[in-house]
Design an enzyme around this catalytic site. Structure first.
Site, PDB file in Angstrom:
ATOM      1  N   LYS A  55      -4.802 -25.179 -38.143  1.00 22.96           N
ATOM      2  CA  LYS A  55      -4.389 -23.798 -38.429  1.00 22.96           C
ATOM      3  C   LYS A  55      -4.417 -22.959 -37.166  1.00 22.96           C
ATOM      4  CE  LYS A  55      -6.025 -24.242 -43.168  1.00 22.96           C
ATOM      5  NZ  LYS A  55      -7.177 -24.125 -44.064  1.00 22.96           N
ATOM      6  N   GLN A  99     -12.969 -21.300 -44.263  1.00 18.77           N
ATOM      7  CA  GLN A  99     -12.631 -22.703 -44.544  1.00 18.77           C
ATOM      8  C   GLN A  99     -13.588 -23.234 -45.613  1.00 18.77           C
ATOM      9  OE1 GLN A  99      -9.965 -24.428 -43.278  1.00 18.77           O
ATOM     10  NE2 GLN A  99     -10.543 -26.022 -44.735  1.00 18.77           N
ATOM     11  N   ASP A 122      -5.674 -15.641 -47.331  1.00 20.26           N
ATOM     12  CA  ASP A 122      -5.688 -16.965 -47.968  1.00 20.26           C
ATOM     13  C   ASP A 122      -5.710 -16.824 -49.497  1.00 20.26           C
ATOM     14  OD1 ASP A 122      -5.646 -19.732 -47.764  1.00 20.26           O
ATOM     15  OD2 ASP A 122      -7.829 -19.922 -47.708  1.00 20.26           O
TER      16      ASP A 122
END
Ligand code: NAP
Length: 283
Positions: A55, A99, A122
């Site tokens: 990413k 994450q 996200d």
């Protein structure tokens, strides 16, 4: 046996999205703004570290700043929440990605909920989920957004279609089900206690596999001509769909790798640029 199935090329879709984003990043740069995604990585799980690396390098290639906040596996929920709150308060940060999974012992939901809605690129917060469910503008979870982007890129009809989503996780199965519903599909959500899964899948015009089990969706379940979207990603680069067997019957299908995955990263970049533009407008 061959058919005229369409292979949904996620790399091509991602490339087009990134080309459009590059123009927007240049425009922001002219206004003195560099979009910045902060990634929080807790612990030392090697696959999480790999995802974060991928990413971050995708950000850099597009001219998006990528800040890494790395915390040890002994981090407490309170420490993680505090680190996220610092990023919320930092005007140079436009998006925050935690994450996951985080190490056992940390309350992952509490950490997600610490992310401010304006920076939830996200789409992991409950507020973001609810806004998406209501069809209100918010950053959607990236993988569900990628699935919708793939369907739209190839102009595959959604309204009136029977969609079956296998999996109901809060970041994938549930939000993509609601997004399909908001686009007027008739949606069935299946899970580990669904009775007669083959019959449910066999009725679908659109099948979304979000199970987390390699090659779980079998070819003989698929209705002739159905669209098969494989969101799964298992060790060994294997999806949740038995690709070869399903491709024989599908009208359109995503490969793994090269299907949903690349578009998911493009959606994250897109949300970061959206967030930077929104914050620039408020200056
Ligand atoms: P998850 O949280 O483990 O959820 C899996 C879902 O599958 C659950 O709802 C579970 O049902 C259901 N399930 C499990 N066994 C089943 C069975 N025998 N029959 C029917 N349903 C069953 O997984 P996730 O995070 O949603 O991820 C799903 C897959 O997508 C994984 O392969 C993951 O690697 C992949 N993924 C890919 C991306 C990407 O960028 N491409 C992003 C995120 C995830 P219950 O709710 O009843 O337990």
């Amino acid at each position: 046996m061959t058919n005229n199935r369409l292979v949904l090329d996620g790399e091509a879709v991602a490339k087009e999205i990134k080309e459009q984003l590059a123009v927007r990043v240049r425009r922001l740069a002219e206004a003195g703004v560099t979009p910045c995604l902060a990634t929080v990585l807790v612990g030392d799980d090697p696959s999480s570290a790999t995802y974060v690396r991928m990413k971050r390098s995708a950000c850099r290639r597009l001219g998006i700043d990528s800040r890494l906040v790395q915390l040890g596996r002994e981090t407490t929920t309170a420490q993680l929440v505090a680190a996220i709150r610092e990023l919320n308060a930092d005007p140079a940060v436009h998006g925050i990605l935690l994450q996951h999974p985080v190490p056992h012992g940390i309350d992952e939901r509490a950490a997600f909920e610490a992310i401010g809605i304006a920076k939830d690129v996200d789409g992991v917060t409950m507020l973001g989920f609810a806004q998406n469910a209501f069809g209100v503008a918010a950053f959607p979870s990236c993988t569900p957004a990628a699935i919708m982007a793939l369907l739209d890129y190839y102009r595959l009809p959604i309204a009136g279609k029977r969609a079956v989503v296998v999996g109901r996780s809060p970041i994938l199965g549930k939000p993509v089900s609601l997004m399909l519903l908001n686009r007027n599909a008739t949606v069935t959500i299946c899970h580990s206690q669904t009775v007669d899964l083959p019959a449910a899948v066999g009725a679908a015009d659109i099948v979304v596999a979000a199970v987390g089990k390699p090659r779980f969706i079998r070819g003989e379940w698929i209705k002739e001509g159905a669209v098969v979207i494989d969101a799964g990603y298992n060790p060994g680069n294997v999806g949740d769909v038995d690709y070869e067997a399903c491709a024989v019957r599908a009208g359109a299908i995503t490969p793994v790798p090269g299907g949903v995955g690349p578009v998911t990263i493009a959606m994250l970049l897109q949300a970061t640029v959206d967030a930077a533009e929104a914050m620039a407008r408020q200056r």
